[in-house]
Design a protein around this motif. Structure first.
Motif, PDB file in Angstrom:
ATOM      1  N   ASP A  61       0.718  -1.051  -0.012  1.00 18.03           N
ATOM      2  CA  ASP A  61      -0.057  -0.045   0.005  1.00 18.03           C
ATOM      3  C   ASP A  61       0.966   1.214  -0.074  1.00 18.03           C
ATOM      4  O   ASP A  61       2.206   1.105  -0.065  1.00 18.03           O
ATOM      5  CB  ASP A  61      -0.842   0.051   1.030  1.00 18.03           C
ATOM      6  CG  ASP A  61      -0.243  -0.099   2.531  1.00 18.03           C
ATOM      7  OD1 ASP A  61       1.023   0.110   2.589  1.00 18.03           O
ATOM      8  OD2 ASP A  61      -0.951   0.043   3.693  1.00 18.03           O
ATOM      9  N   ARG A  62       0.167   2.451  -0.015  1.00 23.62           N
ATOM     10  CA  ARG A  62       1.002   3.660  -0.171  1.00 23.62           C
ATOM     11  C   ARG A  62       1.838   4.102   1.099  1.00 23.62           C
ATOM     12  O   ARG A  62       2.809   4.727   1.092  1.00 23.62           O
ATOM     13  CB  ARG A  62       0.066   4.865  -0.092  1.00 23.62           C
ATOM     14  CG  ARG A  62      -0.903   5.095  -1.354  1.00 23.62           C
ATOM     15  CD  ARG A  62      -1.664   6.058  -1.684  1.00 23.62           C
ATOM     16  NE  ARG A  62      -2.504   5.750  -2.828  1.00 23.62           N
ATOM     17  CZ  ARG A  62      -3.757   6.445  -3.070  1.00 23.62           C
ATOM     18  NH1 ARG A  62      -4.394   7.037  -1.863  1.00 23.62           N
ATOM     19  NH2 ARG A  62      -4.331   6.407  -4.151  1.00 23.62           N
ATOM     20  N   ALA A  63       1.578   3.146   2.199  1.00 19.98           N
ATOM     21  CA  ALA A  63       2.453   3.567   3.507  1.00 19.98           C
ATOM     22  C   ALA A  63       3.564   2.371   3.355  1.00 19.98           C
ATOM     23  O   ALA A  63       4.444   2.306   4.383  1.00 19.98           O
ATOM     24  CB  ALA A  63       1.736   3.404   4.601  1.00 19.98           C
ATOM     25  N   GLY A  64       3.820   1.543   2.411  1.00 15.75           N
ATOM     26  CA  GLY A  64       4.882   0.433   2.630  1.00 15.75           C
ATOM     27  C   GLY A  64       4.345  -1.101   2.975  1.00 15.75           C
ATOM     28  O   GLY A  64       5.191  -1.626   3.214  1.00 15.75           O
ATOM     29  N   ASN A  65       3.300  -0.926   3.601  1.00 12.25           N
ATOM     30  CA  ASN A  65       2.613  -2.081   4.134  1.00 12.25           C
ATOM     31  C   ASN A  65       2.348  -3.220   3.232  1.00 12.25           C
ATOM     32  O   ASN A  65       1.585  -2.741   2.228  1.00 12.25           O
ATOM     33  CB  ASN A  65       1.588  -1.939   5.265  1.00 12.25           C
ATOM     34  CG  ASN A  65       1.836  -0.734   6.111  1.00 12.25           C
ATOM     35  OD1 ASN A  65       3.078  -0.918   6.645  1.00 12.25           O
ATOM     36  ND2 ASN A  65       1.354  -0.021   6.652  1.00 12.25           N
TER      37      ASN A  65
ATOM     38  N   THR B  60      -0.211  -5.815   1.475  1.00 14.14           N
ATOM     39  CA  THR B  60      -1.523  -6.155   1.397  1.00 14.14           C
ATOM     40  C   THR B  60      -2.114  -7.495   1.110  1.00 14.14           C
ATOM     41  O   THR B  60      -1.022  -8.029   0.213  1.00 14.14           O
ATOM     42  CB  THR B  60      -2.325  -5.076   0.489  1.00 14.14           C
ATOM     43  OG1 THR B  60      -1.927  -5.396  -0.651  1.00 14.14           O
ATOM     44  CG2 THR B  60      -2.144  -3.511   0.811  1.00 14.14           C
TER      45      THR B  60
END
Length: 157
Positions: A98-102, A104
């Motif tokens: 995701d955008r936060a680097g986590n 998914t």
């Protein structure tokens, strides 16, 4: 003014009778359209999950009201999108970041409104949901839809 059997007077406005839902929301039989659709998705997915539980343990299922993508008639569709013409009915979103680097998890998304518009009753809804979910699970597993569900009808849509 009307008087009921207990002698209590109550007003019936403009001859329409009692207003409001016949069953309160606390009663188990009361469900909104979206809750009924959610239950239909669970019912359609359950046999797939029972048969392929180990393989599907990391797959999420989601329901979205409308698709957030637009398709053009005749447009090439990747196998991750199930559509009726130019109207998406479901989609497989692969695992990613995701955008936060986590990280998914992969997710099957079913689109409620387009599916509801294509069915007339609960039986048709169950058949269409089973078809869409079988196609998307087959793509996720990398196998043929007939291997996922032996009753799969390729000519359904």
């Amino acid at each position: 003014m009307n008087v009921n059997h207990s002698g209590i007077r109550r007003s019936i406005r403009r001859g329409r009778g009692p207003r409001g839902p016949l069953l309160p929301p606390e009663v188990p039989r009361w469900k909104s359209r979206s809750e009924s659709f959610d239950q239909a998705v669970i019912d359609a997915y359950s046999p797939l999950d029972q048969r392929w539980s180990r393989e599907l343990s990391h797959l999420d299922i989601a329901i979205d009201t409308i698709p957030r993508m637009q398709l053009s008639p005749g447009m090439y569709l990747p196998e991750e999108i199930v559509a009726d013409g130019a109207v998406p009915l479901g989609r497989l979103i692969p695992a990613g970041i995701d955008r936060a680097g986590n990280p998914t998890r992969p997710c099957v998304v079913v689109f409620r409104r387009p599916i509801e518009r294509r069915v007339g009753d609960r039986r048709e809804l169950d058949l269409l949901l089973r078809h869409v979910l079988t196609l998307l699970v087959a793509v996720y597993l990398g196998i043929e839809p007939l291997d996922v569900d032996s009753d799969f009808d390729e000519d359904f849509l």
